[in-house]
Write an enzyme that holds these catalytic residues in place. Structure first.
Site, PDB file in Angstrom:
ATOM      1  N   GLU A 296       4.795 -20.155  15.462  1.00 47.91           N
ATOM      2  CA  GLU A 296       4.299 -21.210  16.338  1.00 47.91           C
ATOM      3  C   GLU A 296       4.303 -20.808  17.812  1.00 47.91           C
ATOM      4  OE1 GLU A 296       2.882 -23.833  15.415  1.00 47.91           O
ATOM      5  OE2 GLU A 296       3.692 -24.531  13.509  1.00 47.91           O
TER       6      GLU A 296
ATOM      7  N   GLU B 244       5.181 -21.602   4.909  1.00 45.96           N
ATOM      8  CA  GLU B 244       5.981 -22.823   4.789  1.00 45.96           C
ATOM      9  C   GLU B 244       5.192 -23.790   3.920  1.00 45.96           C
ATOM     10  OE1 GLU B 244       7.101 -24.482   8.647  1.00 45.96           O
ATOM     11  OE2 GLU B 244       7.516 -22.465   9.409  1.00 45.96           O
TER      12      GLU B 244
HETATM   13  C1  IPT Z   1       6.806 -26.020  11.202  1.00 47.73           C
HETATM   14  C2  IPT Z   1       7.739 -25.070  11.879  1.00 47.73           C
HETATM   15  O1  IPT Z   1       7.297 -23.757  11.772  1.00 47.73           O
HETATM   16  C3  IPT Z   1       9.127 -25.153  11.387  1.00 47.73           C
HETATM   17  O2  IPT Z   1       9.966 -24.503  12.314  1.00 47.73           O
HETATM   18  C4  IPT Z   1       9.544 -26.574  11.192  1.00 47.73           C
HETATM   19  O3  IPT Z   1       9.481 -27.247  12.399  1.00 47.73           O
HETATM   20  C5  IPT Z   1       8.624 -27.213  10.228  1.00 47.73           C
HETATM   21  O4  IPT Z   1       7.334 -27.186  10.725  1.00 47.73           O
HETATM   22  C6  IPT Z   1       8.960 -28.668   9.975  1.00 47.73           C
HETATM   23  O5  IPT Z   1      10.260 -28.892   9.632  1.00 47.73           O
HETATM   24  S1  IPT Z   1       5.649 -26.417  12.456  1.00 47.73           S
HETATM   25  C7  IPT Z   1       4.809 -27.897  12.110  1.00 47.73           C
HETATM   26  C8  IPT Z   1       3.756 -28.111  13.136  1.00 47.73           C
HETATM   27  C9  IPT Z   1       4.247 -27.935  10.791  1.00 47.73           C
END
Ligand code: IPT
Length: 976
Positions: free
Chosen positions: A420, A496
């Site tokens: 990010e 993720e």
């Molecule tokens: C994404 C992040 O990379 C991670 O650090 C964490 O914040 C996660 O989301 C949520 O828990 S960023 C988000 C814009 C999807």
């Protein structure tokens, strides 16, 4: 005070800076400086005392702090009786003005001092900090050594001319914020401190200052190559030795080895390499493996591997970012036990110990650089450091320190530029530098969707529908045809997905099916392994697990930091058990006739030879028989059938019951003992009727105008059930709402124009239903009460028709539910009946899925059979209370008071939720510790439930799990 606007650390003089190098285990002396240090906390830079660097500075009134640890943790205040500031949690937003490169004046400072003795002065000495969070200025014996930046990266100073034999004084002043903080905006606690080990290392003249091991493996020949580059102090060559393969050779030569055993996460075969000069020997475990991208596939040792991954942060509820080694070991074993084979080190290079363990236990690791500038996204990415020339050195410095430190680990299969951080030339430059230094590993970064300077295409939280398009190369094209063609030749990873926050995530199966459908899909990494709860106390001093906002933060992001498969204490949440089933590397199925077991081996390299197979038959009355199943070895990625043994067939033929087959470890592994279950499957012939002790024949004269039907007493003026036999019943009602889960409170990524589900529910009043009696009839057959259930200010409603019929041992209830009045375009949370009975009824036995909970799109680990638990044990201890703990597919349950009284319920299978507090109390509590039993046992029997989804970050409930309002009928039976 030293300038905090510099984004990179410096050494004074520059010659004192040590070139970034691999972390090596050496026979040269090392002295640990970990332990209790003197410590002083200042709220701001302006408050920090002058002169602390002087060796004779009087620190006798300072407190102490353990090194390593994060200084703001409440544990310190509690245990050491000192105010060391507090943690602060933000996700995207910076906790200070976006005013780069300036830190705020409200910038806490932690002064650390250590007196230590050096026995014998050796010729060259290095002072190594494995990680300092914040911006440190370091003095030894009053001499300024330099400053550090890059919180999760090593900083090393040459102190040969400063260290003395006898007593030394080391002083580390850390300012929490500096220019570098703009590069460290990860979604986690802001927690400065000396977070990793500190040591003094002797570097012999003629010693080995760095080693770079290059290996590969050729699956076609079974051979490998080995080249070891060694940097010898003062020049000269080193000798390498790989005793197991009889290798002794000069460093620098490329050796072709005819036969090597490859390293993979499944079979983490390591060889011990020594690199020596006359002055020093270093020892490293090495692995032979090849990572490559070919035909849009991610290949390890020539085969496409599937990453069953988790994102892992470093957090401990007492010591903050410093995680004790035994905790790291415990978590990696837990991961292996739950079929996890990959780790993304979100979002910074981890403590090196994690990589040592990952080499040994077997994990594919994405090593991620300590770069995140997410908060610039909130200001339109204006002045984002990723694209500003004055930050170029800082980006390169971080890439270099990561790669140099970690380059020898076979577990690392990709480098990640960070997380990010938008896009820009500094990221591209990092990529170019890494490629030049280590071409053996692909480069990953999610923030640049054109993938111009990347090797794999990565996204986060993409809904299954998008992943399905990518699986078949049907993704929408990029504007630039060249970039599009380039990206179309890339494999795809979800760095993720499935946000494990609170109750959930739902929908794991749908992702896994996709991953297994196309070799372009590399799999993905669950967000995230761990909740970042902090052990603290509430305003009245009562212990609790805290989250954002509990520490007086000016801006914070609440409980968004509590989103893991395990609690901060590494207690598995139910979702970890579910994930183990979804990730199972072996799939078992029993054919519909119950004769044959099919074994689908989903390992990429390993046959099923290390597994043993077993069966168990549990009859409807709870008695069980069991035995082994002979299954011939099934090769990696192959499938085979095996007949079930005669004993199993005979047992199943004897009556209704559940047949369970399972695959377990045949021998002890490094991460679990023999007998550990890797996969299972079931076939059930149990129906509600086969469990029902209540006969359905009507009982003569059972009903009367007073509202009695069998054992049920129904109140004629309201239609509510008020007693079952001599058990008093209260709070009888239709239930369409639930205490919102974190996912219910999120806005699904495909429903961005809609408010979160929890708000849609309250908007139509599901949380405040009222009832009006429409009709009440009683005759010799039974009692029938029709009520209209609705909410203030709305014209929609539901007609609830409950027909109670006395039966020989109890009462039968036929329920009909019919929407009535204006429609609502909002799914129901559930369709159930709820009531309460006295709290003494605290022991539950049920036939259904268990022992863990399940909702329509979760609960993969819950298996059919008889289970028992206390009401307390049925509660999932979520940090922020929310709907949880339902047991699925319940055909019958029994709630007893331990004194011989019991309520038995059966009927059409339902979901059962039993708790010592009401739904309202559950919804009102903000921390687990606020919940206390109210003296009643609250029961919800759900005919249907809405799914869980993963809308706290990602897609909402998939359409097949949405509970749209509609008519329904079901039957229940009660015996008391
Ligand atoms: C994404 C992040 O990379 C991670 O650090 C964490 O914040 C996660 O989301 C949520 O828990 S960023 C988000 C814009 C999807």
């Amino acid at each position: 005070m030293i300038d905090l606007t510099a984004p990179v650390g410096e050494a004074f003089p520059p010659a004192r800076a040590r070139t970034p190098a691999a972390t090596l285990s050496s026979d040269a002396p090392v002295q640990s400086l970990d332990g209790m240090w003197r410590f002083r906390y200042s709220r701001t830079v302006a408050d920090a005392p002058d002169g602390v660097e002087a060796p004779d500075y009087d620190d006798s009134d300072w407190s102490e702090i353990p090194v390593p640890s994060s200084w703001g943790m409440p544990w310190h205040d509690r245990t050491l009786g000192a105010d060391h500031g507090a943690p602060a949690y933000t996700n995207v937003q910076y906790p200070f003005p976006v005013d780069p490169p300036f830190p705020p004046d409200a910038n806490p400072v932690g002064d650390h001092r250590l007196r230590f003795d050096v026995q014998e002065l050796l010729p060259r000495t290095e002072l190594r900090f494995a990680g300092i969070e914040g911006a440190a200025t370091v003095w030894l014996n009053g001499t300024l050594l330099g400053t550090t930046r890059g919180s999760r990266l090593p900083s090393v100073f040459d102190v040969s001319d400063v260290v003395i034999a006898g007593a030394n004084v080391l002083v580390v002043r850390i300012a929490q914020f500096s220019a570098a903080s703009y590069l460290e905006d990860q979604d986690m606690w802001w927690l400065p401190g000396i977070i990793r080990r500190v040591e003094l290392a002797s570097r012999p003249h003629g010693g080995i200052d760095d080693v770079f091991v290059h290996t590969d493996y050729d699956p076609a020949t079974g051979g490998g190559t080995l080249t070891v580059d060694a940097v010898v102090h003062g020049g000269g060559t080193a000798e390498i030795r790989l005793a197991e393969l009889g290798v002794v050779a000069p460093a620098g030569d490329t050796l072709a080895l005819d036969t090597v055993e490859p390293w993979s996460a499944e079979q983490p075969r390591l060889y011990e390499l020594t690199v020596s000069t006359p002055a020093e020997t270093v020892t490293l475990p090495i692995g032979f493996r090849t990572v490559e991208i070919r035909d849009a596939q991610f290949l390890v040792n020539g085969r496409p591997v599937l990453l069953r991954g988790v994102n892992r942060h470093e957090h401990h509820p007492d010591s903050g970012r410093a995680v004790p080694r035994d905790t790291v070991e415990q978590e990696l074993r837990l991961m292996k036990q739950h079929n996890v084979n990959a780790i993304r080190t979100s979002h910074y290079p981890p403590d090196p110990y994690l990589l040592e363990l990952a080499d040994r236990l077997g994990f594919y690791v994405i090593d991620e650089c300590d770069v995140e500038t997410h908060g610039f996204g909130l200001v339109g990415w204006r002045r984002n450091p990723s694209d500003e020339p004055e930050w170029a050195d800082a980006y390169l410095d971080r890439a270099r320190r990561m790669v140099e430190r970690d380059k020898n680990h076979p577990c690392i299969v990709m480098w990640s530029l960070g997380n990010e951080a938008g896009t820009g030339r500094n990221l591209a430059a990092m990529s170019e530098w890494i490629r030049g230094r280590d071409a053996s590993r692909p480069i990953h970064y999610e923030g640049e969707q054109d993938c111009a300077y990347l090797d794999v295409w990565s996204r986060m939280y993409a809904p299954p529908s998008d992943v399905a398009l990518i699986a078949t190369f049907d993704e929408p094209p990029l504007d630039d045809p060249d970039l599009d063609a380039r990206r179309r030749a890339m494999p795809f990873v979800l760095c993720e997905y499935a946000h494990a926050m609170g109750n959930g995530p739902g929908g794991l199966d749908e992702y896994q099916e996709l991953f297994e459908s196309s070799p372009r899909l590399m799999g993905g990494f669950i967000w995230e392994w761990l909740e970042h709860g902090i052990r603290t106390t509430d305003a009245d001093g009562r212990p609790r697990i805290g989250y954002g906002g509990d520490f007086g933060e000016v801006v914070h992001d609440g409980n968004f930091v509590i989103d893991g498969l395990v609690s901060a204490d590494r207690e598995p949440r139910p979702q970890l058990e579910d994930l183990a089933v979804v990730f199972a590397p072996v799939r078992l199925t029993i054919d519909p006739a119950g004769q044959t077991l099919t074994v689908r081996n989903r390992y990429d390299f390993t046959g099923t030879g290390s597994l043993a197979f077993a069966w168990r038959f549990e009859a409807a009355d709870g008695t069980a028989t069991e035995g082994r199943i002979e299954v011939p070895e099934v090769a990696a990625r192959a499938q085979a059938d095996a007949p079930l043994p005669q004993e199993a067939l005979a047992a199943s033929a004897g009556g209704a019951g559940v047949l369970t087959v399972s695959a377990v470890l045949a021998a002890d592994a490094d991460w679990a003992e023999a007998g550990h279950e890797v996969a299972w499957s079931q076939r059930s012939t149990v129906t509600s009727a086969s469990l029902d002790s209540t006969r359905t024949a009507p009982a003569a004269g059972a009903a009367s105008m007073t509202g009695n039907a069998g054992i049920a007493t129904v109140e004629p003026r309201t239609g509510a059930l008020v007693a079952l036999g001599d058990i008093d019943v209260a709070d009888w009602r239709l239930e369409l709402w639930r205490a919102p889960t974190d996912n219910d409170r999120g806005r699904g990524w495909e429903e961005r124009d809609e408010p979160p589900m929890s708000e849609r529910w309250t908007a139509v009043g599901l949380d405040r239903l009222v009832s009006r009696l429409v009709s009440f009839d009683a005759d010799s057959d039974g009692v029938r009460a029709v009520t209209r259930v609705s909410a203030a200010a709305h014209d929609w409603g539901v007609l609830l028709d409950c027909a109670w019929t006395g039966v020989v041992d109890g009462v039968r209830l036929d329920v009909s539910v019919m929407p009535d009045g204006g429609p609502i375009a909002v799914p129901w949370a559930r369709l159930g009946l709820s009531f309460s009975i006295p709290g003494e009824f605290g022991a539950v036995e049920w036939f259904g899925r268990g022992p863990g909970p399940g909702y329509p799109d979760t609960g993969q680990s819950a298996r059919l059979g008889w289970h028992s638990a206390t009401v307390d044990e049925l509660q999932t201890p979520h940090v922020r209370p929310q709907e949880s703990g339902a047991r699925r597919d319940v055909h019958a349950f029994r709630l007893s008071d331990g004194k011989g009284r019991a309520l038995r319920t059966g009927g059409d299978p339902f979901a059962l939720t039993v708790r010592p507090w009401s739904t309202e109390a559950l919804a009102a509590a903000t921390h687990r510790e606020e919940l206390a039993g109210d003296g009643r046992t609250h029961i919800v029997i759900d005919h249907l439930q809405h799914g869980i989804g993963t809308a706290s970050c990602g897609p909402g409930v998939l359409s097949q799990y949405v509970l749209w309002p509609g008519p329904a009928r079901f039957q229940l039976r009660f015996t008391a």
